[in-house]
Design a protein around this motif. Structure first.
Motif, short mmCIF file in Angstrom:
data_model
loop_
_atom_site.label_atom_id
_atom_site.label_comp_id
_atom_site.label_asym_id
_atom_site.label_seq_id
_atom_site.Cartn_x
_atom_site.Cartn_y
_atom_site.Cartn_z
N UNK A 1 -25.08 24.85 3.68
CA UNK A 1 -24.67 23.76 2.64
C UNK A 1 -25.13 24.38 1.39
N UNK A 2 -26.39 24.96 1.17
CA UNK A 2 -26.73 25.28 -0.08
C UNK A 2 -25.79 26.23 -0.88
N UNK A 3 -24.92 27.24 -0.12
CA UNK A 3 -24.08 28.15 -0.57
C UNK A 3 -22.98 27.37 -0.89
N UNK A 4 -22.41 26.43 -0.37
CA UNK A 4 -21.24 25.57 -0.63
C UNK A 4 -21.53 24.76 -1.83
N UNK A 5 -22.74 24.13 -1.87
CA UNK A 5 -23.07 23.47 -3.16
C UNK A 5 -23.21 24.19 -4.51
N UNK A 6 -23.68 25.59 -4.28
CA UNK A 6 -23.78 26.29 -5.48
C UNK A 6 -22.22 26.55 -5.88
N UNK A 7 -21.54 27.01 -5.09
CA UNK A 7 -20.07 27.57 -5.28
C UNK A 7 -19.18 26.21 -6.08
N UNK A 8 -19.67 24.99 -5.35
CA UNK A 8 -18.92 23.87 -6.06
C UNK A 8 -19.42 23.61 -7.28
N UNK A 9 -20.78 23.59 -7.58
CA UNK A 9 -21.30 23.29 -8.66
C UNK A 9 -20.89 24.47 -9.94
N UNK A 10 -20.74 25.76 -9.31
CA UNK A 10 -20.27 26.82 -10.19
C UNK A 10 -18.96 26.44 -10.69
N UNK A 11 -18.17 26.02 -9.91
CA UNK A 11 -16.85 25.82 -10.32
C UNK A 11 -16.74 24.40 -11.23
N UNK A 12 -17.49 23.43 -11.03
CA UNK A 12 -17.52 22.32 -12.00
C UNK A 12 -18.03 22.68 -13.29
N UNK A 13 -19.14 23.58 -13.47
CA UNK A 13 -19.71 23.88 -14.54
C UNK A 13 -18.75 24.70 -15.23
N UNK A 14 -18.06 25.69 -14.76
CA UNK A 14 -17.04 26.61 -15.38
C UNK A 14 -15.90 25.68 -15.73
N UNK A 15 -15.55 24.75 -15.17
CA UNK A 15 -14.56 23.63 -15.85
C UNK A 15 -14.82 23.16 -17.00
N UNK A 16 -15.98 22.61 -16.89
CA UNK A 16 -16.50 21.72 -18.13
C UNK A 16 -16.70 22.91 -19.30
N UNK A 17 -17.40 23.95 -19.20
CA UNK A 17 -17.78 24.89 -20.29
C UNK A 17 -16.35 25.46 -20.77
N UNK A 18 -15.48 25.76 -20.00
CA UNK A 18 -14.09 26.37 -20.36
C UNK A 18 -13.59 25.33 -21.20
N UNK A 19 -13.77 23.84 -20.89
CA UNK A 19 -12.76 22.78 -21.87
C UNK A 19 -13.65 22.72 -23.10
N UNK A 20 -14.92 22.97 -23.04
CA UNK A 20 -15.79 22.77 -24.23
C UNK A 20 -15.40 23.91 -25.10
N UNK A 21 -15.32 25.28 -24.51
CA UNK A 21 -15.15 26.43 -25.36
C UNK A 21 -13.55 26.12 -25.94
N UNK A 22 -12.80 25.79 -25.18
CA UNK A 22 -11.41 25.92 -25.61
C UNK A 22 -11.30 24.45 -26.64
N UNK A 23 -12.17 23.47 -26.73
CA UNK A 23 -12.09 22.42 -27.77
C UNK A 23 -12.77 23.06 -29.24
N UNK A 24 -13.58 23.97 -29.01
CA UNK A 24 -14.05 24.68 -30.02
C UNK A 24 -13.36 25.67 -30.68
N UNK A 25 -12.21 26.01 -30.08
CA UNK A 25 -11.10 27.00 -30.58
C UNK A 25 -11.21 28.43 -30.11
#
Length: 853
Positions: A627-651
Motif C-alpha cells: 500500500x505504501x508503494x501504491x500511495x507513493x505512486x498515486x501521490x507522485x502522479x497527483x503532484x506531477x499533474x498539479x506542478x505541470x499545470x502550475x508551470x504551464x500557467x507560468x508560461x
C-alpha cells in the motif's frame, strides 16, 4: 456599543452570508429588506435591517427556503448577526450534540463524484470549499471529504501550493491531530479526505456552556498543544488555531483539524497569496491568506509571510482565553479593527473578567499572547510543560504515577474482558475443532482415503475464511480492512490474474475428482462459521462491552486531567495483565498496540507478556508495504499533474513542464517520507526539497516491463497450469490412476503391485505434456514436478520489487524448469531434475535478497 431607536444616516451593518459564512459590511444601511449579492460565493440572499436596531444589527436569510440545505449545516434565517467575531467554516463534525441538534437540512449532492467514496451528507461550507461526510469504500470507514471551491480549483498556482501543503500535513501522525488520508482530483474537482471525528468542536462547546472551568479548559488546550508541538517539530506551522479547529470526540480526545492553512518552514508565501482571495481586501480574503482575525498574532496581522511557530502559541493563548471567559480577547465590527487591536491594544487579563481564573493561569495566557513574539514561550514544548505543571499531572520524579484506585479499576476491566465466558468457550471450541479435524484428516490419509482427507481440510479452510469475513464485516479488524483495501487497489490486470488463478484451482479440483467433495465441505464449513458467529461471537462481544465502556470512562477521566495520550495508553498496557494485547487493541487499535508494545517491552521490565494473533503481523506488514508503494505512486502522479499545470500557467512549455514536474514530484515524495521517518529534532525543513533528477531512463523502463510483476504473474500461472495438466495426463494427481492402483493394492494386500506403483512414482518416468492441436515442442517443457515448483518461485517473487530481482528470479525459474536438459552429470541418488531445482532455487533466492519488499 449603545443602540439608537433607529439607524441614522451612515449606519454600519455587519452581517454574515447565510450561504458561505462570508462576512461583509454595509454602510449607510436604511431600514428595510434588500437582496445583496455575496462577494464570496456570488449568491444573493435576503437582508433585513430592523427599524429599531442600531449599528451592526441585521438579519440575513436565504432568499429561497428550498435552498436552505446550502447553508452551513442549518437554516440561518432570523438569527441576528454577531459583529464581534469573523464567522469561519464549520468543521467536519456534527454541529451540536444530539439533544440540541437543529433540524437536518436537505442534502445537496456535490458537483463531482469522487471515485472510491460514497457521499452521505454535507457537514459544512467555508471559504475554501464544502465538507461532506463520506464513506471510503475500500476500508468501509467514515471520512470527512473536503471539495475545493471551483473558484480556487481553477487557479493552477493556488492548487499547486495548496496540494504541497496538504501533502506535507498528511505526513503528520499524532493522536491529537486529525489525520489526512488522501489527496486527489475527481471530475476536475480537487479534494482531500481526512479522519472523521464524531463529536463537536470546542466552539460548539462554548456556544452551549458559555465558558469552561479552568481545569477543563487547560486540559483541552494542553492536548491541542501536544498536537501542535508534533507539527512544529516537523517544520510546520498551523496559522489558524481557534476553537472551531479543535475537535472533541466522544472519548474526551482533542484533535487539531483544518490544516489547510498549514505553513511549511521555508515557504515564504501564504497559501492564498497566488489565489483569487489575495486580491480582495474583504474578510474572506484575509482569512484565506492569514488566518482568522479574532485569533491572529500581531505579526500575522502585519505580514503573514514572516510568521513562525510562535504565531500558533499566540492563537492557542487566544483560544484558552475564549474557553475561560466565553468571549474573544478583542472585539470589533471589521477585520481591520480586530487585527489592529491584536497588534496595539493591551489585553485585559482573563482573571478580571472571570474571578475564578487563577492569577498564575492568567499570567501564562498573558505570556502566550505577548505582542512581541520574542517575549512569548520559546516553543510549544515549553507551553506543554507549563500547562502540565499547572495541572499537576507530573510526579516529583517527572512521570505519571497512577493511583491505586485507578490501577484496581483497570485490572478489573481487563480481567473481565479476558475471562468473558463466551470468549473462553469460543477459544476452546475452535481450538478443539481444528485439532480434531487435522487429526481425523491425517487418519483418513493414513488409510488411503485421500479425497475425504482433502475434503476435511477444505471444510476447515472454508470455516476459517467464512469466520474471517463474518467477523471482519462486524468488527472490521485490521486484517480484514487491509485485505479489503489491498483488493480494492488491484488493477484490472491483477484481478484478471486472480480470476485465472481461481479458475485454475477449480480446474485442478475437477481433474482430480475432488470438486464435489470440496464443494460439500465448503457448505459444511460455512454453516459451522455461521453457528459460531451467532451463538458464541455475538455473546462474547456483548459480555465484553461493559468492561470496554468502563475502561473508556477511566481513559476519558485521565485525558481530562491533562495526561499525555502516550502515557494513557502505556498505563493501560502496563496494568492490563499478561494477556493485554487483545484488550488494548479493542480500545486503541492495532497500530497503536504495536507502538505501545515496543515501549512496554523495552528493557524486559514488563514481565511475561503474550502476543495476540501474532500470525497477522507478517501479513499486515507485507500489505502495508504494498500500500505504501501504491500511495507513493498515486501521490507522485497527483503532484506531477498539479506542478505541470502550475508551470504551464507560468508560461513553461509542455515538454519542459512535464520534465520539471516529474523531478519535483519525486523530490517532494522522497523528502516527505524522510521527514516522516526521522526523529523530530533531526527533521529538516520540509520545503528544502532536493530536485535532483530521479526519473528512470528508457532502458530501465523497458527492462522493468520485461521482468515486472505482470510478466512474473503470467509466467507463474502458465507454469502451474502446465504442471497440473502434465500431472493429470500422467495420472499423478490425487484420485488418478496411480492413486487408485495403490489403494486397490492395499485393500487386496497385493504387495507386488504396491511395490510396482511406488517404483514407478520414484523413477518419475512420466511423459512430457501433450496437448491436442499444439505442436509438441511448445509443451515438452512440462515434464516434471519442477515446473510447478518454478511457478511457486515466481509467485513468491510478487512480494518483492526491483528489476534485478525480477531478472534473477526469472533466470532461476528457467533453470528449475529446463536445468535437467543441459547435460548435467549426476550420481545416485541425485537426478538431473534435482540439480536443476537446486541451482535455480539458489539463483532465485539471490534475487529475493536483492529485491525490496
Amino acid at each position: 456599543m449603545p443602540r439608537s431607536s433607529a439607524p441614522s444616516e451612515g449606519a454600519v451593518v455587519g452581517v454574515a452570508c447565510p450561504h458561505c459564512g462570508h462576512r461583509l459590511t454595509l454602510r449607510n444601511a436604511k431600514p428595510g429588506r434588500f437582496r445583496p449579492k455575496c462577494p464570496g460565493c456570488a449568491r444573493a440572499f435576503l437582508l433585513t435591517v430592523p427599524t429599531n436596531a442600531g449599528d451592526g444589527c441585521a438579519v440575513a436569510e436565504i432568499a429561497d427556503p428550498a435552498t436552505a440545505a446550502e447553508a452551513n449545516g442549518q437554516t440561518i434565517a432570523h438569527r441576528p448577526a454577531t459583529p464581534v467575531q469573523t464567522p469561519a467554516p464549520k468543521s467536519q463534525i456534527d454541529p451540536a450534540p444530539p439533544q440540541v441538534r437543529p433540524q437536518e437540512p436537505r442534502f445537496a449532492p456535490p458537483r463531482a463524484s469522487v471515485p472510491g467514496y460514497r457521499v452521505e451528507k454535507e457537514l459544512g461550507r467555508g471559504g475554501m470549499g464544502t465538507v461532506y461526510l463520506a464513506r471510503q469504500l475500500s476500508l468501509d470507514r467514515p471520512v470527512a471529504l473536503k471539495l475545493m471551491a471551483k473558484r480556487y480549483a481553477a487557479d493552477p498556482k493556488f492548487v499547486a501550493r495548496f496540494t504541497r501543503e496538504a501533502f506535507a500535513a498528511a505526513r503528520l501522525s499524532h493522536p491529537n491531530i486529525v489525520q489526512i488520508h488522501d489527496i486527489g482530483e475527481a471530475d476536475g474537482a480537487r479534494f482531500f479526505s481526512m479522519e472523521y471525528v464524531p463529536g463537536r468542536s470546542l466552539s460548539d462547546l462554548i456556544a452551549e456552556r458559555g465558558k469552561l472551568d479552568p481545569e477543563t479548559a487547560v486540559g483541552y488546550v494542553l492536548q491541542a498543544a501536544r498536537g501542535l508541538r508534533h507539527a512544529h517539530d516537523r517544520g510546520m506551522v498551523h496559522r489558524d488555531v481557534k476553537p472551531d479547529n479543535l475537535l472533541l470526540d466522544g472519548q474526551g480526545l482533542v484533535k487539531v483539524a483544518d490544516l489547510g492553512l498549514v505553513k511549511v518552514h521555508g515557504d515564504d508565501t501564504p497559501a492564498a497569496s497566488t489565489g483569487p482571495a489575495s486580491s480582495r481586501p474583504d474578510l474572506t480574503g484575509f482569512r484565506m491568506a492569514l488566518g482568522t482575525p479574532a485569533y491572529m498574532s500581531p505579526e500575522q496581522c502585519r505580514d503573514a509571510t514572516a510568521v513562525d511557530h510562535r504565531a500558533d502559541i499566540y492563537s492557542l493563548g487566544c483560544t484558552l482565553y475564549v474557553l475561560l471567559t466565553g468571549r474573544p480577547p478583542f472585539d470589533g465590527t471589521t477585520a481591520v479593527e480586530v487585527m489592529s487591536k491584536h497588534a496595539y491594544e493591551p489585553l485585559v487579563p482573563p482573571e478580571r473578567i472571570v474571578a475564578r481564573v487563577p492569577a498564575e493561569l492568567s499570567s501564562v495566557i498573558l505570556r502566550m499572547m505577548a505582542k512581541d513574539a520574542a517575549e512569548r514561550f520559546p516553543d510549544m514544548g515549553e507551553v506543554v510543560r507549563t500547562l502540565e505543571d499547572w495541572l499537576g499531572v507530573r510526579s516529583a520524579a517527572g512521570g505519571f504515577v497512577p493511583r491505586e484506585e485507578q490501577i484496581t479499576r483497570l485490572e478489573g476491566f481487563a480481567h473481565a474482558f479476558v475471562t468473558a465466558p463466551a470468549a473462553v468457550l469460543r477459544g476452546r471450541v475452535v481450538a478443539g475443532g481444528v485439532v480434531g479435524t487435522v487429526a481425523l484428516a491425517g487418519l483418513l490419509l493414513f488409510f488411503g482415503k485421500l479425497v475425504w482427507a482433502f475434503a476435511l481440510v477444505a471444510a476447515l479452510a472454508q470455516f476459517g475464511l467464512a469466520s474471517f469475513v463474518l467477523n471482519g464485516l462486524s468488527a472490521r479488524g485490521p486484517v480484514f480492512t487491509r485485505v479489503r483495501q489491498f483488493a480494492a487497489g488491484l488493477g484490472w490486470a491483477d484481478r484478471g490474474i486472480a480470476a485465472a488463478g481461481a479458475g485454475l484451482f477449480v480446474l485442478l479440483l475437477a481433474m482430480s475428482g475432488a470438486f464435489w467433495h470440496t464443494a460439500a465441505a465448503g457448505v459444511v464449513g460455512l454453516g459451522l462459521a455461521l453457528a459460531v458467529r451467532r451463538w458464541l461471537d455475538r455473546r462474547a462481544e456483548a459480555q465484553r462491552a461493559d468492561p470496554l465502556r468502563g475502561t473508556e470512562r477511566l481513559v476519558r477521566q485521565l485525558r481530562a486531567q491533562g495526561l499525555d495520550e502516550d502515557e494513557v495508553r502505556l498505563f493501560v498496557a502496563r496494568f492490563a495483565g499478561r494477556y493485554w494485547e487483545e484488550f488494548f487493541e479493542a480500545l486503541f487499535g492495532y497500530e497503536s498496540k504495536l507502538l505501545t508494545r515496543a515501549v512496554l517491552l523495552r528493557g524486559g521490565s514488563a514481565g511475561r507478556r503474550e502476543k495476540f494473533a501474532a500470525w497477522r503481523e507478517p501479513l499486515l506488514a507485507l500489505i502495508d508495504r504494498v500500500e505504501r508503494v501504491r500511495r507513493e505512486a498515486r501521490d507522485r502522479r497527483l503532484l506531477e499533474a498539479v506542478e505541470r499545470e502550475r508551470l504551464q500557467a507560468e508560461g513553461v512549455g509542455r515538454a519542459e513542464a512535464e520534465r520539471q514536474a516529474a523531478v519535483a514530484a519525486a523530490a517532494i515524495v522522497r523528502e516527505a517520507e524522510r521527514v516522516r521517518r526521522v526523529a523530530p529534532a533531526a527533521a529538516a525543513p520540509a520545503a528544502d526539497f532536493d530536485f535532483a533528477p530521479t526519473s528512470p531512463n528508457l532502458f530501465t523502463r523497458v527492462v522493468g516491463c520485461c521482468v515486472g510483476p505482470a510478466v512474473r504473474a503470467l509466467g507463474a500461472a502458465v507454469l502451474l497450469a502446465g504442471c497440473g495438466l502434465w500431472a493429470h495426463q500422467n495420472g499423478l494427481l490425487p484420485g488418478m490412476e496411480a492413486g487408485r492402483r495403490a489403494v486397490a493394492a492395499v485393500e487386496a494386500q497385493d504387495l507386488g503391485t504396491l511395490h510396482e506403483v511406488a517404483s514407478e512414482a520414484g523413477k518419475v518416468v512420466a511423459a512430457p505434456l501433450v496437448v491436442d492441436g499444439v505442436p509438441a515442442g511448445l509443451t515438452a517443457w512440462a515434464d516434471s514436478w519442477n515446473v510447478g515448483l518454478a511457478g511457486l518461485l515466481l509467485l513468491g517473487s510478487l512480494c518483492f520489487r526491483g528489476n534485478l530481482m525480477g531478472l534473477l528470479v526469472l533466470a532461476g525459474a528457467g533453470l528449475v524448469v529446463a536445468g535437467h536438459h543441459l547435460g548435467i552429470q549426476t550420481v545416485e541418488p541425485l537426478r538431473e531434475s534435482h540439480v536443476g531445482l537446486m541451482l535455480g532455487s539458489v539463483v532465485a533466492f539471490v534475487g529475493f535478497r536483492t529485491g525490496t519488499r
